[in-house]
Design a protein around this motif. Structure first.
Motif, PDB file in Angstrom:
ATOM      1  N   TRP A 223       0.828  -1.209   0.000  1.00 52.96           N
ATOM      2  CA  TRP A 223       0.000   0.000   0.000  1.00 52.96           C
ATOM      3  C   TRP A 223       0.862   1.258   0.000  1.00 52.96           C
ATOM      4  O   TRP A 223       0.574   2.217  -0.727  1.00 52.96           O
ATOM      5  CB  TRP A 223      -0.928  -0.018   1.213  1.00 52.96           C
ATOM      6  CG  TRP A 223      -1.791   1.207   1.316  1.00 52.96           C
ATOM      7  CD1 TRP A 223      -2.912   1.482   0.593  1.00 52.96           C
ATOM      8  CD2 TRP A 223      -1.580   2.331   2.180  1.00 52.96           C
ATOM      9  NE1 TRP A 223      -3.426   2.698   0.958  1.00 52.96           N
ATOM     10  CE2 TRP A 223      -2.624   3.238   1.930  1.00 52.96           C
ATOM     11  CE3 TRP A 223      -0.623   2.621   3.149  1.00 52.96           C
ATOM     12  CZ2 TRP A 223      -2.730   4.448   2.615  1.00 52.96           C
ATOM     13  CZ3 TRP A 223      -0.722   3.829   3.827  1.00 52.96           C
ATOM     14  CH2 TRP A 223      -1.775   4.721   3.563  1.00 52.96           C
ATOM     15  N   HIS A 228      -3.278  -0.908  -4.513  1.00 53.62           N
ATOM     16  CA  HIS A 228      -4.590  -0.777  -3.901  1.00 53.62           C
ATOM     17  C   HIS A 228      -4.859  -1.952  -2.962  1.00 53.62           C
ATOM     18  O   HIS A 228      -4.397  -3.076  -3.195  1.00 53.62           O
ATOM     19  CB  HIS A 228      -5.686  -0.740  -4.970  1.00 53.62           C
ATOM     20  CG  HIS A 228      -5.514   0.354  -5.978  1.00 53.62           C
ATOM     21  ND1 HIS A 228      -5.006   1.596  -5.651  1.00 53.62           N
ATOM     22  CD2 HIS A 228      -5.783   0.396  -7.317  1.00 53.62           C
ATOM     23  CE1 HIS A 228      -4.983   2.359  -6.742  1.00 53.62           C
ATOM     24  NE2 HIS A 228      -5.434   1.646  -7.763  1.00 53.62           N
ATOM     25  N   VAL A 527     -12.539  -0.798  -1.710  1.00 49.82           N
ATOM     26  CA  VAL A 527     -11.168  -0.620  -2.192  1.00 49.82           C
ATOM     27  C   VAL A 527     -10.614   0.722  -1.734  1.00 49.82           C
ATOM     28  O   VAL A 527     -11.274   1.749  -1.871  1.00 49.82           O
ATOM     29  CB  VAL A 527     -11.097  -0.721  -3.737  1.00 49.82           C
ATOM     30  CG1 VAL A 527      -9.659  -0.526  -4.216  1.00 49.82           C
ATOM     31  CG2 VAL A 527     -11.633  -2.066  -4.205  1.00 49.82           C
ATOM     32  N   ARG A 529      -7.387   3.129  -2.405  1.00 52.14           N
ATOM     33  CA  ARG A 529      -6.295   3.298  -3.355  1.00 52.14           C
ATOM     34  C   ARG A 529      -4.955   3.304  -2.650  1.00 52.14           C
ATOM     35  O   ARG A 529      -4.848   3.697  -1.482  1.00 52.14           O
ATOM     36  CB  ARG A 529      -6.470   4.599  -4.158  1.00 52.14           C
ATOM     37  CG  ARG A 529      -6.380   5.869  -3.338  1.00 52.14           C
ATOM     38  CD  ARG A 529      -6.767   7.099  -4.167  1.00 52.14           C
ATOM     39  NE  ARG A 529      -6.756   8.321  -3.380  1.00 52.14           N
ATOM     40  CZ  ARG A 529      -5.741   9.168  -3.334  1.00 52.14           C
ATOM     41  NH1 ARG A 529      -4.642   8.916  -4.010  1.00 52.14           N
ATOM     42  NH2 ARG A 529      -5.817  10.262  -2.610  1.00 52.14           N
ATOM     43  N   GLN A 533      -1.740   7.325  -5.082  1.00 54.28           N
ATOM     44  CA  GLN A 533      -2.214   6.853  -6.383  1.00 54.28           C
ATOM     45  C   GLN A 533      -3.519   7.553  -6.749  1.00 54.28           C
ATOM     46  O   GLN A 533      -4.312   7.913  -5.880  1.00 54.28           O
ATOM     47  CB  GLN A 533      -2.446   5.340  -6.341  1.00 54.28           C
ATOM     48  CG  GLN A 533      -1.172   4.540  -6.238  1.00 54.28           C
ATOM     49  CD  GLN A 533      -0.289   4.699  -7.459  1.00 54.28           C
ATOM     50  OE1 GLN A 533      -0.665   4.338  -8.559  1.00 54.28           O
ATOM     51  NE2 GLN A 533       0.884   5.256  -7.261  1.00 54.28           N
ATOM     52  N   VAL A 543     -13.981   3.202  -3.980  1.00 46.53           N
ATOM     53  CA  VAL A 543     -12.601   3.652  -3.879  1.00 46.53           C
ATOM     54  C   VAL A 543     -12.578   4.971  -3.124  1.00 46.53           C
ATOM     55  O   VAL A 543     -13.364   5.862  -3.384  1.00 46.53           O
ATOM     56  CB  VAL A 543     -11.968   3.828  -5.278  1.00 46.53           C
ATOM     57  CG1 VAL A 543     -10.495   4.146  -5.159  1.00 46.53           C
ATOM     58  CG2 VAL A 543     -12.171   2.592  -6.109  1.00 46.53           C
TER      59      VAL A 543
END
Length: 547
Positions: A223, A228, A527, A529, A533, A543
């Motif tokens: 990470w 991710h 999720v 990121r 990112q 996300v």
């Protein structure tokens, strides 16, 4: 110091060792592990490895059981891929010398565990992981292209973005900085391909049946490098670990219930019929919550797993290691129930990877428990973990070998590790104190049953500890303890952040604020990121930016 190889493998459980063996005939392999090679979660696995080996069973049945256990969050295409690949991948283990138990007819002695419709668990008595690890270690040690680096712990990954190198428009992994615990120096490991097979993160919690190495290292370093992560809220609590002050959460295999053991309260009442039609063979999330509820409702310290109705010969033959271990703590499972409690066991989330185990960082692969492949969904079906590890190790190896000739060695511009003005620490007590506080915080506020209030309280405390650790990290020379503390704090924050995002109860994530499933809004992965990112969205993903 610099070490260059074609393949860098970090972790030596079933996934890391299988991947190393699959690629070693075509290139050099640097195999890194932070303790001895066989100190792994694989080594501790008791129950077995699930696959379709019976004519009564089918891939469709195994897939259905996996998806139901995963609370319909599993990715059907990945489920089908893994399950259909199972027999071939298990045959590779057999070819390397793994001896699975057979019955009197010399057929594989298949057993059944919670959530499975049929007997499909291959095992080696109740020490399956030990047998798999033994065979793979022996094969690895014989291979001339594999160089083993024991007592080495990864600090951070090296990527093209991190060192300011243009590799087309994508971020490429070029290796890792690794601390040699023997000399306390940081070594630069450069490789064309890097495979993270570091296992899970059970040590984020106060009570766990994981080995001490399970500090979420792969998730944290991946990470931080920009990979991710997905579904971190789904931490599986194994329902039955031995309740004893000196047992250190010794796991009592799912197979014990699979062979007829019954969960009872202290008063002898068999309570699982009150929670699920499958009773003691219900999926793990349901069993763990049932035990937790019974303990809280009746003020008991544990519940009891009773297999005394089976014969002495049967118990000793099927569970020799569990029987011997319990005897060592003064518990004779032949004539008395085993006291058990839930403990943190398996991380169903991890670094988000594709059908070949690759992350969003080119040439960085995540295999085994460190990865979120889409197989487990919101809850792992028993004995699917070893299967996932060996299948994705094979698939990752295949795609790496197909790219080998087109992938150049890392450039010479990779800088050596720079400790700057860091000095030796004289305040190790800070590391020990923060380690204990994080684990207690996670157990108390981010456990089997959650609420928004508990989660926010955990997040506030973790953020404060993380600031303290980051300051400490840059001021003092690295130690293994400091690296692991930094990693468990990172993983703890990712778990809490993911849990706060899911406003429903599904599988292993149960919150009193949202006790029902919400398929309309949350039938998709959670999720987060990778650090620094850009945000990407898809139909199956939530996300979020990193706050």
């Amino acid at each position: 110091m610099k070490i260059v190889s074609d393949f860098l493998v970090i972790g030596t459980g079933i996934a890391g060792l299988t991947y190393a063996l699959k690629v070693a005939d075509r290139g050099t392999v640097a195999l890194v592990t932070k303790r001895d090679i066989d100190v792994t979660a694989t080594q501790l696995a008791q129950g077995g490895i699930a696959s379709v080996f019976s004519t009564e069973d089918s891939f469709a049945d195994h897939a259905r059981d996996t998806i139901v256990a995963g609370s319909y969050l599993s990715h059907p295409d990945i489920v089908d891929l893994v399950i259909s690949s199972g027999p071939k991948s298990i045959q590779a283990l057999i070819d390397w010398g793994v001896n699975f138990s057979r019955n009197d007819n010399q057929q594989y002695d298949l057993t059944r565990e919670g959530g499975h419709s049929f007997r499909r668990i291959l095992h080696a008595k109740d020490s399956t992981g030990r047998e798999i690890e033994r065979a793979l270690v022996e094969a690895v040690m014989r291979h001339p292209n594999i160089i083993l680096y024991q007592h080495h712990i990864a600090v951070d990954l090296i990527t093209s973005a991190k060192i300011g190198l243009a590799c087309s428009t994508k971020n490429h992994c070029l290796g890792a900085y690794v601390l040699d615990k023997n000399s306390n120096t940081v070594i630069t490991f450069e490789a064309r391909f890097t495979a993270l097979a570091t296992g899970g993160a059970g040590k984020v919690y106060l009570y766990t049946c994981n080995p001490d190495i399970a500090t979420g290292d792969g998730v944290a370093i991946g990470w931080r490098a920009g990979a991710h992560v997905a579904n971190m809220e789904f931490m599986q609590f194994h329902p039955t670990t031995l309740y004893h002050p000196h047992a250190k959460s010794f796991l009592i295999s799912e197979a014990v219930r699979g062979e007829g053991a019954i969960l009872r309260r202290a008063d002898g009442y068999a309570f699982m019929a009150d929670y699920h039609p499958l009773k003691d063979l219900a999926p793990r999330d349901i069993v763990a919550r049932a035990i937790d509820n019974e303990m809280k409702k009746h003020g008991d310290d544990c519940v009891f797993l009773d297999i005394t109705h089976k014969s002495t010969e049967y118990i000793i033959d099927h569970f020799p290691m569990i029987h011997e271990t319990c005897l060592g703590y003064g518990i004779d499972m032949k004539v008395e129930p085993i006291p058990v409690v839930p403990a943190a066991h398996y991380l169903c989330g991890g670094l988000q990877s594709d059908a070949h185990g690759e992350t969003n960082i080119t040439n960085l692969f995540a295999i085994g428990e460190v990865a979120c492949t889409g197989l487990h969904g919101a809850n792992r079906l028993a004995s699917n973990s070893l299967l996932e590890g060996v299948v994705f190790a094979d698939r990752a190896a295949a795609i790496c070998l197909s790219r080998l000739e087109q992938t150049p060695t890392p450039p010479a511009v990779i800088p050596a590790w720079d400790s700057g003005d860091a000095t030796d620490s004289d305040e190790e007590v800070i590391v020990a104190h923060n380690w204990d506080e994080i684990r207690r915080c996670m157990w108390n506020y981010v456990g089997i049953v959650r609420s928004d209030k508990r989660l926010q309280r955990a997040m506030n405390r973790i953020k404060l500890i993380q600031r303290e650790i980051n300051e400490y990290y840059w001021n003092f020379l690295l130690t293994s303890d400091l690296i692991e503390l930094r990693n468990i704090t990172t993983v703890a924050r990712l778990i809490v952040q993911s849990a706060l995002m899911r406003k429903e109860s599904r599988g292993l994530h149960y919150t009193i604020d949202y006790p029902e499933k919400d398929d309309e809004r949350f039938l998709h992965d959670t999720v987060i990121r990778g650090l620094n990112q850009p945000i990407k969205e898809s139909r199956r993903q939530i996300v979020t930016a990193n706050k």
